[in-house]
Design a protein around this motif. Structure first.
Motif, PDB file in Angstrom:
ATOM      1  N   VAL A  27       0.838  -1.201   0.000  1.00  0.00           N
ATOM      2  CA  VAL A  27       0.000   0.000   0.000  1.00  0.00           C
ATOM      3  C   VAL A  27       0.872   1.250   0.000  1.00  0.00           C
ATOM      4  O   VAL A  27       0.607   2.206  -0.730  1.00  0.00           O
ATOM      5  N   LEU A  28       1.929   1.247   0.793  1.00  0.00           N
ATOM      6  CA  LEU A  28       2.827   2.409   0.851  1.00  0.00           C
ATOM      7  C   LEU A  28       3.551   2.633  -0.468  1.00  0.00           C
ATOM      8  O   LEU A  28       3.853   3.762  -0.821  1.00  0.00           O
ATOM      9  N   ALA A  29       3.824   1.559  -1.193  1.00  0.00           N
ATOM     10  CA  ALA A  29       4.463   1.706  -2.506  1.00  0.00           C
ATOM     11  C   ALA A  29       3.508   2.391  -3.486  1.00  0.00           C
ATOM     12  O   ALA A  29       3.937   3.175  -4.337  1.00  0.00           O
ATOM     13  N   GLU A  30       2.210   2.105  -3.359  1.00  0.00           N
ATOM     14  CA  GLU A  30       1.215   2.710  -4.244  1.00  0.00           C
ATOM     15  C   GLU A  30       0.818   4.118  -3.811  1.00  0.00           C
ATOM     16  O   GLU A  30       0.458   4.947  -4.641  1.00  0.00           O
ATOM     17  N   HIS A  31       0.823   4.367  -2.504  1.00  0.00           N
ATOM     18  CA  HIS A  31       0.406   5.655  -1.938  1.00  0.00           C
ATOM     19  C   HIS A  31       1.504   6.165  -1.004  1.00  0.00           C
ATOM     20  O   HIS A  31       1.320   6.179   0.213  1.00  0.00           O
ATOM     21  N   PRO A  32       2.654   6.590  -1.535  1.00  0.00           N
ATOM     22  CA  PRO A  32       3.774   6.967  -0.663  1.00  0.00           C
ATOM     23  C   PRO A  32       3.559   8.263   0.117  1.00  0.00           C
ATOM     24  O   PRO A  32       4.224   8.484   1.123  1.00  0.00           O
ATOM     25  N   CYS A  33       2.630   9.109  -0.328  1.00  0.00           N
ATOM     26  CA  CYS A  33       2.448  10.401   0.334  1.00  0.00           C
ATOM     27  C   CYS A  33       0.970  10.704   0.550  1.00  0.00           C
ATOM     28  O   CYS A  33       0.117  10.325  -0.248  1.00  0.00           O
ATOM     29  N   GLY A  34       0.696  11.383   1.660  1.00  0.00           N
ATOM     30  CA  GLY A  34      -0.611  11.964   1.873  1.00  0.00           C
ATOM     31  C   GLY A  34      -1.665  11.157   2.589  1.00  0.00           C
ATOM     32  O   GLY A  34      -2.807  11.592   2.660  1.00  0.00           O
ATOM     33  N   LEU A  35      -1.333   9.975   3.168  1.00  0.00           N
ATOM     34  CA  LEU A  35      -2.352   9.174   3.843  1.00  0.00           C
ATOM     35  C   LEU A  35      -1.889   8.666   5.197  1.00  0.00           C
ATOM     36  O   LEU A  35      -0.726   8.322   5.370  1.00  0.00           O
ATOM     37  N   LEU A  36      -2.823   8.603   6.133  1.00  0.00           N
ATOM     38  CA  LEU A  36      -2.637   7.872   7.378  1.00  0.00           C
ATOM     39  C   LEU A  36      -3.659   6.743   7.339  1.00  0.00           C
ATOM     40  O   LEU A  36      -4.839   6.987   7.069  1.00  0.00           O
ATOM     41  N   ILE A  37      -3.219   5.506   7.577  1.00  0.00           N
ATOM     42  CA  ILE A  37      -4.086   4.338   7.434  1.00  0.00           C
ATOM     43  C   ILE A  37      -4.004   3.480   8.686  1.00  0.00           C
ATOM     44  O   ILE A  37      -2.918   3.232   9.206  1.00  0.00           O
ATOM     45  N   VAL A  38      -5.163   3.010   9.159  1.00  0.00           N
ATOM     46  CA  VAL A  38      -5.228   2.048  10.256  1.00  0.00           C
ATOM     47  C   VAL A  38      -5.952   0.813   9.729  1.00  0.00           C
ATOM     48  O   VAL A  38      -7.053   0.920   9.181  1.00  0.00           O
ATOM     49  N   LEU A  39      -5.315  -0.345   9.881  1.00  0.00           N
ATOM     50  CA  LEU A  39      -5.897  -1.627   9.496  1.00  0.00           C
ATOM     51  C   LEU A  39      -6.287  -2.351  10.774  1.00  0.00           C
ATOM     52  O   LEU A  39      -5.427  -2.721  11.565  1.00  0.00           O
ATOM     53  N   ARG A  40      -7.598  -2.525  10.995  1.00  0.00           N
ATOM     54  CA  ARG A  40      -8.079  -3.196  12.208  1.00  0.00           C
ATOM     55  C   ARG A  40      -8.652  -4.547  11.843  1.00  0.00           C
ATOM     56  O   ARG A  40      -9.593  -4.650  11.051  1.00  0.00           O
ATOM     57  N   ALA A  41      -8.073  -5.603  12.404  1.00  0.00           N
ATOM     58  CA  ALA A  41      -8.501  -6.961  12.101  1.00  0.00           C
ATOM     59  C   ALA A  41      -9.743  -7.322  12.895  1.00  0.00           C
ATOM     60  O   ALA A  41      -9.830  -7.063  14.087  1.00  0.00           O
ATOM     61  N   LYS A  42     -10.707  -7.947  12.210  1.00  0.00           N
ATOM     62  CA  LYS A  42     -11.877  -8.507  12.877  1.00  0.00           C
ATOM     63  C   LYS A  42     -11.543  -9.940  13.283  1.00  0.00           C
ATOM     64  O   LYS A  42     -10.570 -10.520  12.789  1.00  0.00           O
ATOM     65  N   PRO A  43     -12.322 -10.553  14.158  1.00  0.00           N
ATOM     66  CA  PRO A  43     -12.022 -11.920  14.603  1.00  0.00           C
ATOM     67  C   PRO A  43     -11.852 -12.933  13.467  1.00  0.00           C
ATOM     68  O   PRO A  43     -11.029 -13.831  13.550  1.00  0.00           O
ATOM     69  N   GLY A  44     -12.578 -12.761  12.373  1.00  0.00           N
ATOM     70  CA  GLY A  44     -12.474 -13.691  11.257  1.00  0.00           C
ATOM     71  C   GLY A  44     -11.171 -13.612  10.491  1.00  0.00           C
ATOM     72  O   GLY A  44     -10.861 -14.484   9.670  1.00  0.00           O
ATOM     73  N   ALA A  45     -10.374 -12.578  10.728  1.00  0.00           N
ATOM     74  CA  ALA A  45      -9.110 -12.410  10.008  1.00  0.00           C
ATOM     75  C   ALA A  45      -8.136 -13.548  10.289  1.00  0.00           C
ATOM     76  O   ALA A  45      -7.285 -13.857   9.470  1.00  0.00           O
ATOM     77  N   ALA A  46      -8.284 -14.180  11.435  1.00  0.00           N
ATOM     78  CA  ALA A  46      -7.388 -15.286  11.788  1.00  0.00           C
ATOM     79  C   ALA A  46      -7.534 -16.446  10.821  1.00  0.00           C
ATOM     80  O   ALA A  46      -6.558 -17.140  10.524  1.00  0.00           O
ATOM     81  N   GLY A  47      -8.719 -16.662  10.285  1.00  0.00           N
ATOM     82  CA  GLY A  47      -8.948 -17.765   9.375  1.00  0.00           C
ATOM     83  C   GLY A  47      -8.769 -17.415   7.913  1.00  0.00           C
ATOM     84  O   GLY A  47      -8.862 -18.280   7.042  1.00  0.00           O
ATOM     85  N   ALA A  48      -8.506 -16.146   7.612  1.00  0.00           N
ATOM     86  CA  ALA A  48      -8.342 -15.707   6.225  1.00  0.00           C
ATOM     87  C   ALA A  48      -6.907 -15.914   5.767  1.00  0.00           C
ATOM     88  O   ALA A  48      -5.966 -15.728   6.538  1.00  0.00           O
ATOM     89  N   ASP A  49      -6.745 -16.266   4.506  1.00  0.00           N
ATOM     90  CA  ASP A  49      -5.393 -16.412   3.974  1.00  0.00           C
ATOM     91  C   ASP A  49      -4.852 -15.048   3.539  1.00  0.00           C
ATOM     92  O   ASP A  49      -5.580 -14.052   3.495  1.00  0.00           O
ATOM     93  N   HIS A  50      -3.577 -15.016   3.205  1.00  0.00           N
ATOM     94  CA  HIS A  50      -2.896 -13.771   2.861  1.00  0.00           C
ATOM     95  C   HIS A  50      -3.543 -13.097   1.655  1.00  0.00           C
ATOM     96  O   HIS A  50      -3.742 -11.882   1.647  1.00  0.00           O
ATOM     97  N   GLN A  51      -3.867 -13.867   0.626  1.00  0.00           N
ATOM     98  CA  GLN A  51      -4.439 -13.294  -0.590  1.00  0.00           C
ATOM     99  C   GLN A  51      -5.791 -12.637  -0.333  1.00  0.00           C
ATOM    100  O   GLN A  51      -6.101 -11.590  -0.900  1.00  0.00           O
ATOM    101  N   THR A  52      -6.583 -13.242   0.524  1.00  0.00           N
ATOM    102  CA  THR A  52      -7.888 -12.672   0.856  1.00  0.00           C
ATOM    103  C   THR A  52      -7.720 -11.346   1.585  1.00  0.00           C
ATOM    104  O   THR A  52      -8.376 -10.352   1.243  1.00  0.00           O
ATOM    105  N   LEU A  53      -6.851 -11.321   2.580  1.00  0.00           N
ATOM    106  CA  LEU A  53      -6.600 -10.074   3.314  1.00  0.00           C
ATOM    107  C   LEU A  53      -6.050  -8.996   2.382  1.00  0.00           C
ATOM    108  O   LEU A  53      -6.467  -7.840   2.445  1.00  0.00           O
TER     109      LEU A  53
END
Length: 116
Positions: A72-98
């Motif tokens: 994401v930082l490679a695509e948007h190197p400037c101008g954003l603050l981002i927070v990624l908050r995992a929900k309980p189901g994230a534990a069962g998701a694979d990398h590609q899905t996330l």
């Protein structure tokens, strides 16, 4: 590990992004994004609560989210603050899905093109 310059480090930053930024929910994540000065370095933070799972599971989810944040930082190197908050189901998701969910949510939040 993300470079320190690209990480959200203070509780004030997390709170600011969560309260003032735009939010997009997906099946496994909630993504918050706040536009800042166009020439400022973009920064990312990850949140995984105990609801996601035990420590080893939470750490695995955080590692995946940090790797996705690098892209994401490679695509948007400037101008954003981002927070990624995992929900309980994230534990069962694979990398590609996330990865797909994060990119789709950020594209919608910042008005970029839609991914397949």
């Amino acid at each position: 590990m993300l470079d320190r310059a690209h990480r959200l480090t203070s509780a004030l930053d997390y709170s600011r992004v969560s309260r003032q930024g735009r939010r997009r929910g997906t099946r496994h994540l909630v993504v918050h994004a706040l536009a800042i000065e166009p020439d400022a370095t973009s920064r990312v933070g990850c949140i995984t609560s105990r609801a996601v799972g035990k420590a080893t599971v939470r750490n695995r989810v955080k590692r995946r989210l940090r790797e996705i944040a690098r892209e994401v930082l490679a695509e948007h190197p400037c101008g954003l603050l981002i927070v990624l908050r995992a929900k309980p189901g994230a534990a069962g998701a694979d990398h590609q899905t996330l990865r797909a969910e994060v990119h789709r949510a950020i594209d919608r939040l910042v008005g970029g093109s839609e991914r397949a």
